[in-house]
Motif scaffolding. Structure first.
Motif, PDB file in Angstrom:
ATOM      1  N   CYS A  59       0.867  -1.179   0.000  1.00  0.00           N
ATOM      2  CA  CYS A  59       0.000   0.000   0.000  1.00  0.00           C
ATOM      3  C   CYS A  59       0.902   1.228   0.000  1.00  0.00           C
ATOM      4  CB  CYS A  59      -0.890   0.008   1.242  1.00  0.00           C
ATOM      5  SG  CYS A  59      -2.037  -1.376   1.328  1.00  0.00           S
ATOM      6  N   TYR A  60       0.863   1.972  -1.086  1.00  0.00           N
ATOM      7  CA  TYR A  60       1.709   3.154  -1.210  1.00  0.00           C
ATOM      8  C   TYR A  60       0.886   4.405  -0.931  1.00  0.00           C
ATOM      9  CZ  TYR A  60       4.427   6.881  -3.426  1.00  0.00           C
ATOM     10  OH  TYR A  60       5.095   8.054  -3.681  1.00  0.00           O
ATOM     11  N   TYR A  61       1.238   5.111   0.146  1.00  0.00           N
ATOM     12  CA  TYR A  61       0.529   6.339   0.502  1.00  0.00           C
ATOM     13  C   TYR A  61       1.091   7.478  -0.351  1.00  0.00           C
ATOM     14  CZ  TYR A  61      -2.001   4.052   4.216  1.00  0.00           C
ATOM     15  OH  TYR A  61      -2.876   3.234   4.918  1.00  0.00           O
ATOM     16  N   ALA A  62       0.465   7.664  -1.515  1.00  0.00           N
ATOM     17  CA  ALA A  62       1.006   8.550  -2.537  1.00  0.00           C
ATOM     18  C   ALA A  62       0.782  10.028  -2.240  1.00  0.00           C
ATOM     19  CB  ALA A  62       0.395   8.203  -3.898  1.00  0.00           C
ATOM     20  N   LEU A  70       0.888  12.515   7.964  1.00  0.00           N
ATOM     21  CA  LEU A  70       0.467  11.130   8.180  1.00  0.00           C
ATOM     22  C   LEU A  70       1.551  10.185   7.627  1.00  0.00           C
ATOM     23  CD1 LEU A  70      -3.341  11.596   7.394  1.00  0.00           C
ATOM     24  CD2 LEU A  70      -2.282  11.123   9.630  1.00  0.00           C
ATOM     25  N   TRP A  71       1.314   9.585   6.454  1.00  0.00           N
ATOM     26  CA  TRP A  71       2.273   8.574   5.967  1.00  0.00           C
ATOM     27  C   TRP A  71       2.668   8.797   4.510  1.00  0.00           C
ATOM     28  CZ3 TRP A  71      -2.629   7.326   7.925  1.00  0.00           C
ATOM     29  CH2 TRP A  71      -2.669   7.011   9.298  1.00  0.00           C
ATOM     30  N   LYS A  72       2.592  10.016   4.011  1.00  0.00           N
ATOM     31  CA  LYS A  72       2.880  10.275   2.607  1.00  0.00           C
ATOM     32  C   LYS A  72       4.276   9.769   2.234  1.00  0.00           C
ATOM     33  CE  LYS A  72       3.039  13.887  -0.934  1.00  0.00           C
ATOM     34  NZ  LYS A  72       2.822  15.318  -1.247  1.00  0.00           N
ATOM     35  N   GLY A  73       4.338   9.018   1.097  1.00  0.00           N
ATOM     36  CA  GLY A  73       5.601   8.491   0.602  1.00  0.00           C
ATOM     37  C   GLY A  73       5.985   7.144   1.177  1.00  0.00           C
ATOM     38  N   GLN A  74       5.227   6.642   2.170  1.00  0.00           N
ATOM     39  CA  GLN A  74       5.571   5.362   2.807  1.00  0.00           C
ATOM     40  C   GLN A  74       4.797   4.203   2.167  1.00  0.00           C
ATOM     41  OE1 GLN A  74       5.960   5.335   7.161  1.00  0.00           O
ATOM     42  NE2 GLN A  74       5.555   7.567   7.127  1.00  0.00           N
ATOM     43  N   PHE A  76       3.412   0.110   2.984  1.00  0.00           N
ATOM     44  CA  PHE A  76       3.125  -0.887   4.005  1.00  0.00           C
ATOM     45  C   PHE A  76       2.581  -2.135   3.318  1.00  0.00           C
ATOM     46  CE2 PHE A  76       2.445   3.304   5.878  1.00  0.00           C
ATOM     47  CZ  PHE A  76       3.249   3.246   7.014  1.00  0.00           C
ATOM     48  N   PRO A  77       2.866  -3.339   3.881  1.00  0.00           N
ATOM     49  CA  PRO A  77       2.310  -4.570   3.299  1.00  0.00           C
ATOM     50  C   PRO A  77       0.784  -4.540   3.303  1.00  0.00           C
ATOM     51  CG  PRO A  77       4.082  -5.059   4.845  1.00  0.00           C
ATOM     52  CD  PRO A  77       3.782  -3.607   4.996  1.00  0.00           C
ATOM     53  N   CYS A  81      -2.237  -3.207   6.994  1.00  0.00           N
ATOM     54  CA  CYS A  81      -2.807  -1.861   7.127  1.00  0.00           C
ATOM     55  C   CYS A  81      -4.271  -1.872   6.674  1.00  0.00           C
ATOM     56  CB  CYS A  81      -2.002  -0.837   6.333  1.00  0.00           C
ATOM     57  SG  CYS A  81      -1.958  -1.093   4.566  1.00  0.00           S
ATOM     58  N   VAL A  82      -5.016  -0.880   7.133  1.00  0.00           N
ATOM     59  CA  VAL A  82      -6.457  -0.836   6.870  1.00  0.00           C
ATOM     60  C   VAL A  82      -6.731  -0.625   5.382  1.00  0.00           C
ATOM     61  CG1 VAL A  82      -8.605   0.368   7.387  1.00  0.00           C
ATOM     62  CG2 VAL A  82      -6.909   0.044   9.177  1.00  0.00           C
ATOM     63  N   SER A  83      -5.939   0.179   4.709  1.00  0.00           N
ATOM     64  CA  SER A  83      -6.157   0.395   3.268  1.00  0.00           C
ATOM     65  C   SER A  83      -6.010  -0.916   2.512  1.00  0.00           C
ATOM     66  CB  SER A  83      -5.185   1.439   2.733  1.00  0.00           C
ATOM     67  OG  SER A  83      -3.837   1.049   2.965  1.00  0.00           O
ATOM     68  N   GLY A  84      -5.046  -1.754   2.928  1.00  0.00           N
ATOM     69  CA  GLY A  84      -4.865  -3.063   2.302  1.00  0.00           C
ATOM     70  C   GLY A  84      -6.066  -3.961   2.561  1.00  0.00           C
ATOM     71  N   TRP A  85      -6.577  -3.930   3.824  1.00  0.00           N
ATOM     72  CA  TRP A  85      -7.764  -4.741   4.152  1.00  0.00           C
ATOM     73  C   TRP A  85      -8.937  -4.328   3.265  1.00  0.00           C
ATOM     74  CZ3 TRP A  85     -12.775  -4.725   5.462  1.00  0.00           C
ATOM     75  CH2 TRP A  85     -13.304  -5.845   6.093  1.00  0.00           C
ATOM     76  N   SER A  86      -9.118  -3.010   3.084  1.00  0.00           N
ATOM     77  CA  SER A  86     -10.227  -2.514   2.266  1.00  0.00           C
ATOM     78  C   SER A  86     -10.109  -2.975   0.819  1.00  0.00           C
ATOM     79  CB  SER A  86     -10.256  -0.989   2.330  1.00  0.00           C
ATOM     80  OG  SER A  86     -11.264  -0.462   1.495  1.00  0.00           O
ATOM     81  N   MET A  87      -8.886  -2.965   0.296  1.00  0.00           N
ATOM     82  CA  MET A  87      -8.687  -3.399  -1.096  1.00  0.00           C
ATOM     83  C   MET A  87      -8.838  -4.909  -1.233  1.00  0.00           C
ATOM     84  SD  MET A  87      -5.608  -1.024  -2.640  1.00  0.00           S
ATOM     85  CE  MET A  87      -4.662  -0.600  -1.179  1.00  0.00           C
ATOM     86  N   LEU A  88      -8.290  -5.668  -0.283  1.00  0.00           N
ATOM     87  CA  LEU A  88      -8.357  -7.132  -0.367  1.00  0.00           C
ATOM     88  C   LEU A  88      -9.790  -7.637  -0.216  1.00  0.00           C
ATOM     89  CD1 LEU A  88      -5.180  -8.060   1.719  1.00  0.00           C
ATOM     90  CD2 LEU A  88      -5.485  -8.341  -0.751  1.00  0.00           C
TER      91      LEU A  88
END
Length: 415
Positions: A59-62, A70-74, A76-77, A81-88
């Protein structure tokens, strides 16, 4: 209270409509992220928003728009992370208290202001990203707010797909435009070459043909016994003019084969001294009065190369040395083979090449300004250079106006 909520809802709808209009004009992902992160905050009243892209299992926080970083530029697997859960899981995530939800990586959130969040996937089928909104206080968004955020995500997905199609079409148009420009340039070049050819051919072919016809006409008036010397003179002129015609035609044929990539490359083992001697003998009939070719050889005598190409290179350079030198001036030919590398050097004491013409001397149909009145096609040195490229060799020269020229070619023999 109801009036305030109604007003906020109208503002959110207006913001979403404006976003749709702006996204319809977007042509790159940076513009899309800028529009979406601002709109996500506007329609949800959140304290921060992130734009997350799916990137090779991460998950790339673009991009982000928030009251503090927050996490811009980072990255995470996806599974941590919650964004990954939402996509999966291809569904929205609403978390009122981040410290009470096991899907939250607490260590990543603890340094931030975030207490509550909503995460919506960008595209429900095979999501390509996610949009996150965050609050600095515990907050449970209304169902219509989540629907609005998901609508923004859906519009974003369509926009990103359209940008991809647009970019692919633009690339195709650019490629097609390049092809058309290259085709037009080739056609222009061929048109110029045709004009140069007809202009040159009308002059260069006319001169030896006139000489042949004149000498042949005179020969009709001579009998063998009484005018033997005159007959021999005119027969010699016919032979020389015929050789000149053959040379011009061979240059045209060689140039066409090179440009079309049809030059035959047959490597063979041969004796370079015998080869050079044969070329010198071939040159004898075309040398000017008193001209001689002084041949010096060093090193090995055999090599594996394309013999017919080397023949044309040597003949072209020797012909030029003779053509642009005066009568009684010698031409020096030096050949060396050392460690399987062939070096040929031809030195004359002729008219030389003016300094301003030297950068163009290998161009097709180019002739130096001091060659007026001397026959030539302007193809010879261009052919020599292209031949040396085919042999993975090189050709260079040094010259001074009115003092002579030295041409050197080098290439390695095949093992």
């Amino acid at each position: 209270m109801a009036l305030e909520e109604s007003s906020m809802h109208k503002y959110a709808v207006k913001s979403l409509v404006q976003a749709v209009q702006h996204l319809s004009l977007a042509r790159n992902i940076e513009t899309v992220m800028h529009i979406v992160r601002r709109t996500a905050r506007d329609i949800s009243g959140a304290d921060g928003a992130t734009f997350v892209l799916r990137d090779n299992g991460m998950c790339y926080y673009a991009d982000e728009d928030a009251i503090s970083p927050l996490w811009k530029g980072q990255r995470f697997p996806m599974h941590s992370c919650v964004s990954g859960w939402s996509m999966l899981h291809r569904e929205s995530v609403v978390i009122e208290d981040i410290y009470a939800d096991s899907r939250i990586p607490i260590d990543a959130y603890r340094p931030t202001f975030v207490k509550s969040l909503v995460m919506v996937p960008i595209r429900s089928i095979e999501p390509i990203g996610a949009i996150g909104t965050y609050w600095a206080h515990q907050h449970l968004p209304a169902e219509e707010d989540v629907i609005m955020l998901q609508s923004l995500a859906d519009i974003t997905a369509v926009t990103m797909e359209n940008i991809q199609v647009y970019n692919e079409l633009e690339d195709r148009v650019k490629e097609r435009t390049r092809e058309l420009i290259n085709s037009l340039n080739r056609e222009k070049e061929m048109s110029v070459r045709r004009r140069q050819f007809f202009s040159m051919a009308s002059h260069e072919l006319k001169t030896p043909l006139t000489s042949i016809l004149t000498s042949a006409s005179i020969l009709e008036d001579y009998n063998e016994g009484q005018y033997a010397e005159q007959r021999a003179k005119h027969i010699s002129r016919i032979n020389a003019s015929s050789q000149q015609l053959i040379g011009i035609v061979n240059d045209f044929l060689a140039s066409d084969k090179i440009e079309e990539g049809k030059t035959e490359m047959v490597f063979e083992f041969f004796d370079i001294k015998q080869f050079a001697t044969a070329v010198i003998e071939q040159m004898d009939s075309s040398l000017k009065n008193g001209q001689t070719i002084r041949y010096t050889h060093r090193g090995d005598t055999t090599i594996v190369l394309v013999k017919n190409i080397l023949h044309n290179i040597l003949l072209n350079l020797l012909s030029n040395a003779s053509k642009y030198s005066c009568e009684d001036q010698p031409i020096d030919l030096y050949i060396e083979i050392a460690d399987n590398e062939l070096t040929i050097q031809i030195r004359d004491q002729g008219i030389g090449i003016p300094a301003e013409d030297q950068p163009y001397i290998f161009n097709n149909f180019f002739r130096a300004k001091n060659t007026a009145g001397i026959e030539g096609t302007g193809l010879g040195l261009h052919i020599v250079k292209r031949y040396m490229e085919l042999l993975n060799g090189c050709v260079h020269f040094s010259s001074r106006d009115k003092e002579g020229t030295v041409f050197t070619v080098r290439c390695r023999g095949r093992q």
